[in-house]
Write an enzyme that holds these catalytic residues in place. Structure first.
Site, mmCIF file in Angstrom:
data_model
loop_
_atom_site.group_PDB
_atom_site.id
_atom_site.type_symbol
_atom_site.label_atom_id
_atom_site.label_comp_id
_atom_site.label_asym_id
_atom_site.label_seq_id
_atom_site.Cartn_x
_atom_site.Cartn_y
_atom_site.Cartn_z
ATOM 1 N N CYS A 204 -5.014 -21.072 -22.519
ATOM 2 C CA CYS A 204 -4.179 -22.154 -21.991
ATOM 3 C C CYS A 204 -3.451 -22.882 -23.118
ATOM 4 O O CYS A 204 -2.228 -23.051 -23.072
ATOM 5 C CB CYS A 204 -5.025 -23.117 -21.171
ATOM 6 S SG CYS A 204 -6.619 -23.524 -21.874
HETATM 7 N N1 LIG Z 1 -10.711 -22.766 -17.307
HETATM 8 C C1 LIG Z 1 -9.534 -22.604 -17.881
HETATM 9 O O1 LIG Z 1 -8.666 -23.516 -17.850
HETATM 10 C C2 LIG Z 1 -9.202 -21.328 -18.582
HETATM 11 C C3 LIG Z 1 -10.144 -20.326 -18.708
HETATM 12 N N2 LIG Z 1 -9.802 -19.160 -19.347
HETATM 13 C C4 LIG Z 1 -10.779 -18.082 -19.514
HETATM 14 O O2 LIG Z 1 -10.969 -17.451 -18.244
HETATM 15 C C5 LIG Z 1 -12.309 -16.969 -18.144
HETATM 16 C C6 LIG Z 1 -12.956 -17.586 -16.906
HETATM 17 O O3 LIG Z 1 -12.899 -18.973 -17.099
HETATM 18 P P1 LIG Z 1 -13.457 -19.973 -15.985
HETATM 19 O O4 LIG Z 1 -13.108 -19.493 -14.629
HETATM 20 O O5 LIG Z 1 -13.023 -21.345 -16.381
HETATM 21 O O6 LIG Z 1 -15.039 -19.823 -16.214
HETATM 22 P P2 LIG Z 1 -16.239 -20.306 -15.263
HETATM 23 O O7 LIG Z 1 -17.352 -20.609 -16.163
HETATM 24 O O8 LIG Z 1 -15.740 -21.330 -14.308
HETATM 25 O O9 LIG Z 1 -16.584 -18.962 -14.421
HETATM 26 C C7 LIG Z 1 -17.140 -17.844 -15.084
HETATM 27 C C8 LIG Z 1 -17.347 -16.731 -14.072
HETATM 28 O O10 LIG Z 1 -17.935 -15.617 -14.733
HETATM 29 C C9 LIG Z 1 -19.182 -15.299 -14.103
HETATM 30 N N3 LIG Z 1 -20.106 -14.862 -15.150
HETATM 31 C C10 LIG Z 1 -20.630 -15.612 -16.142
HETATM 32 N N4 LIG Z 1 -21.402 -14.845 -16.927
HETATM 33 C C11 LIG Z 1 -21.393 -13.589 -16.403
HETATM 34 C C12 LIG Z 1 -22.024 -12.359 -16.738
HETATM 35 N N5 LIG Z 1 -22.817 -12.280 -17.789
HETATM 36 N N6 LIG Z 1 -21.766 -11.268 -15.975
HETATM 37 C C13 LIG Z 1 -20.937 -11.365 -14.900
HETATM 38 N N7 LIG Z 1 -20.315 -12.513 -14.520
HETATM 39 C C14 LIG Z 1 -20.548 -13.593 -15.268
HETATM 40 C C15 LIG Z 1 -19.627 -16.561 -13.439
HETATM 41 O O11 LIG Z 1 -20.516 -16.241 -12.367
HETATM 42 P P3 LIG Z 1 -21.563 -17.362 -11.812
HETATM 43 O O12 LIG Z 1 -20.744 -18.513 -11.325
HETATM 44 O O13 LIG Z 1 -22.300 -16.655 -10.715
HETATM 45 O O14 LIG Z 1 -22.436 -17.725 -12.969
HETATM 46 C C16 LIG Z 1 -18.286 -17.105 -12.935
HETATM 47 O O15 LIG Z 1 -17.894 -16.440 -11.770
HETATM 48 C C17 LIG Z 1 -13.000 -17.365 -19.450
HETATM 49 O O16 LIG Z 1 -12.943 -16.311 -20.377
HETATM 50 C C18 LIG Z 1 -12.142 -18.517 -19.934
HETATM 51 O O17 LIG Z 1 -12.254 -18.695 -21.312
HETATM 52 C C19 LIG Z 1 -8.523 -18.941 -19.820
HETATM 53 C C20 LIG Z 1 -7.565 -19.906 -19.690
HETATM 54 C C21 LIG Z 1 -7.853 -21.184 -19.111
HETATM 55 C C1 LIG Z 2 -11.472 -27.947 -22.371
HETATM 56 C C2 LIG Z 2 -11.941 -26.639 -22.959
HETATM 57 O O1 LIG Z 2 -13.094 -26.469 -23.300
HETATM 58 N N1 LIG Z 2 -11.034 -25.661 -23.064
HETATM 59 C C3 LIG Z 2 -11.370 -24.351 -23.628
HETATM 60 C C4 LIG Z 2 -10.148 -23.461 -23.572
HETATM 61 C C5 LIG Z 2 -10.093 -22.608 -22.290
HETATM 62 C C6 LIG Z 2 -9.437 -21.306 -22.582
HETATM 63 O O2 LIG Z 2 -8.236 -21.123 -22.570
HETATM 64 O O3 LIG Z 2 -10.317 -20.383 -22.947
HETATM 65 P P1 LIG Z 2 -10.086 -18.886 -23.455
HETATM 66 O O4 LIG Z 2 -9.249 -18.919 -24.645
HETATM 67 O O5 LIG Z 2 -11.462 -18.420 -23.703
HETATM 68 O O6 LIG Z 2 -9.421 -18.115 -22.356
HETATM 69 C C7 LIG Z 2 -11.759 -24.453 -25.087
HETATM 70 O O7 LIG Z 2 -11.259 -25.324 -25.781
HETATM 71 O O8 LIG Z 2 -12.513 -23.563 -25.498
#
Ligand SMILES: NC(=O)C1=CN([C@@H]2O[C@H](COP(=O)(O)OP(=O)(O)OC[C@H]3O[C@@H](n4cnc5c(N)ncnc54)[C@H](OP(=O)(O)O)[C@@H]3O)[C@@H](O)[C@H]2O)C=CC1
Ligand SMILES: CC(=O)N[C@@H](CCC(=O)OP(=O)(O)O)C(=O)O
Length: 400
Positions: A204
């Site tokens: 992000c």
């Molecule tokens: N949040 C954001 O704004 C952003 C996030 N990202 C990236 O996107 C990805 C997902 O982020 P986000 O949705 O926020 O994460 P969350 O922590 O909200 O969700 C993670 C998901 O992965 C599942 N999970 C966790 N560990 C395992 C495992 N060992 N095996 C299988 N499934 C697993 C969880 O299942 P359960 O709930 O059952 O534990 C859940 O469905 C991450 O890599 C994050 O860095 C990228 C850009 C922005």
């Molecule tokens: C508020 C907060 O914790 N934000 C996350 C960034 C989320 C994200 O973009 O994670 P990936 O690069 O893994 O996709 C961080 O700073 O690590």
């Protein structure tokens, strides 16, 4: 555009090879299949069997459905006419329904979440991988090769495996896949994304930073030195996993910097800016956690190149994005606010003259879960499968 009509046609599972007859869209699945021979890229050429379950023509697997980005993919696909979810996975929440984990989605007709090990990918054409980094590379390595994949984690963004291992503090065990991955900053990498099988969706912060800076660097309008980036994020950026640092009592009524001098997005940001400059760029990047759920704002301080004015920057950004649906340069003097992009796939930006002569201040805002994650991921998959890029993404911001 010409059409060819076949009676009950069935190909083996797989994709028409590139350069063969390009099939842009399949309609009327079942006995009669009408192919529109046109410009867009090829769809999966699976047996065109009409079946109740596949109400939509592209079957989506959602890995990590019980997380924030997974739930956001579900929200966006609710308005996507061609993509339907046929598989959802979770870890701790495996076995649960999406509606029990996210009650705001109880109206959606979705499959029960299963663990990845129990997942059946034979009913899936494409996958969004919304899993933590590290975990992701192991799971993607094991996915069938017919799948188109958009990975939202950081596992395949950095070309330099050693750099990944240094900044992520863990081994990278999928270097072959890494070579295949395409970095999916859509407005910058659109042509590469079209033909990709695996797209590494940007982080992000890097999205909010590269969208304004890459065109200015490519046009040689700003210096490569002294680029200072001050970013702020809502707490949803950290994911749904319960962490003490993200408790209400730890977040409310205050802000703080984190990852100071060592946030893992630095190499991703520097990779993108250095590619644009065709020389190495180092930046100062400091993220901050804000007492808000969604939203991401970056304030970026740059030096103008010799003889360059603020107007030159403004006109370059206007030209770079005037035909883009999701990146908007605001009217001069208007300060971008996260309130005005919340829930949408927009990036709003603007450029201002610094009081210090020869410097400019650039401000960019996105919704971290949409353009910063799931929205951009859907934008990329639309392109990969030959659908209009904005399909399922025309949500207007949710204000107030
Ligand atoms: N949040 C954001 O704004 C952003 C996030 N990202 C990236 O996107 C990805 C997902 O982020 P986000 O949705 O926020 O994460 P969350 O922590 O909200 O969700 C993670 C998901 O992965 C599942 N999970 C966790 N560990 C395992 C495992 N060992 N095996 C299988 N499934 C697993 C969880 O299942 P359960 O709930 O059952 O534990 C859940 O469905 C991450 O890599 C994050 O860095 C990228 C850009 C922005
Ligand atoms: C508020 C907060 O914790 N934000 C996350 C960034 C989320 C994200 O973009 O994670 P990936 O690069 O893994 O996709 C961080 O700073 O690590």
């Amino acid at each position: 555009m010409s059409t060819a009509t076949f009676n009950s046609i069935c190909f083996n599972q797989g994709y028409l090879r590139k350069g063969a007859v390009k099939i842009s869209k399949v309609k009327n699945r079942g006995q009669r299949v009408k192919f529109y021979v046109g410009e867009a890229s090829v769809l999966s050429t699976k047996c065109m069997q009409s079946s109740e379950k596949n109400k939509k023509e592209v079957r989506i697997g959602l890995l990590g459905a019980s997380g924030y980005t997974g739930a956001e993919i579900v929200r966006l696909l609710a308005n996507h006419p061609y993509f339907g979810i046929t598989l959802m996975t979770a870890d701790r929440k495996a076995g649960q329904s999406m509606g029990s984990v996210f009650p705001h989605l109880i109206t959606q007709d979705l499959p029960t979440m299963v663990s990845v090990k129990d997942a059946d990918f034979s009913s899936v054409d494409a996958v969004f991988c919304c899993l933590p980094h590290g975990t992701t590379q192991e799971i993607i390595k094991g996915l069938p090769c017919h799948l188109k994949i958009v990975d939202l984690s950081a596992d395949f963004r950095l070309r330099d495996i050693a750099e990944y291992e240094e900044w992520y503090g863990q081994p990278h065990s999928a270097s072959e896949l890494q070579k295949e991955a395409v970095y999916g900053l859509t407005e910058i990498s659109r042509e590469d994304v079209k033909n990709a099988r695996l797209v590494a969706n940007p982080g992000c912060y890097p999205t909010s930073i590269q969208l304004p800076l890459v065109p200015l660097i490519k046009a040689k309008l700003i210096e490569h030195r002294n680029i200072i980036i001050d970013s702020k994020s809502g707490v949803s950026g950290a994911g749904r996993g319960a962490k003490e640092a993200n408790l209400y009592s730890e977040i409310a009524e205050g802000i703080y910097s984190y990852g100071v001098t060592k946030h893992r997005h630095v190499p991703e940001i520097e990779q993108g800016l250095s590619d644009a400059a065709q020389s190495k760029i180092n930046v100062s990047f400091t993220p901050h956690l804000m007492p808000m759920i969604r939203g991401m704002q970056s304030t970026i301080y740059v030096e103008l190149s010799q003889g360059v004015t603020i107007e030159d920057l403004y006109q370059q950004l206007r030209k770079s994005y005037e035909d883009e649906e999701f990146v908007k340069l605001l009217d001069k003097g208007v300060v971008p606010r996260t309130h005005n992009v919340r829930g949408s796939n927009y990036c709003f930006m603007n450029v201002f003259p610094d009081r210090i002569p020869g410097r400019a201040i650039i401000i960019s805002v996105i919704d971290n879960l949409v353009k910063g994650a799931s929205g951009q991921a859907l934008q990329n998959l639309n392109i990969m499968l030959g659908y209009p890029e904005n399909t399922g993404l025309l949500y207007q911001p949710l204000f107030p």
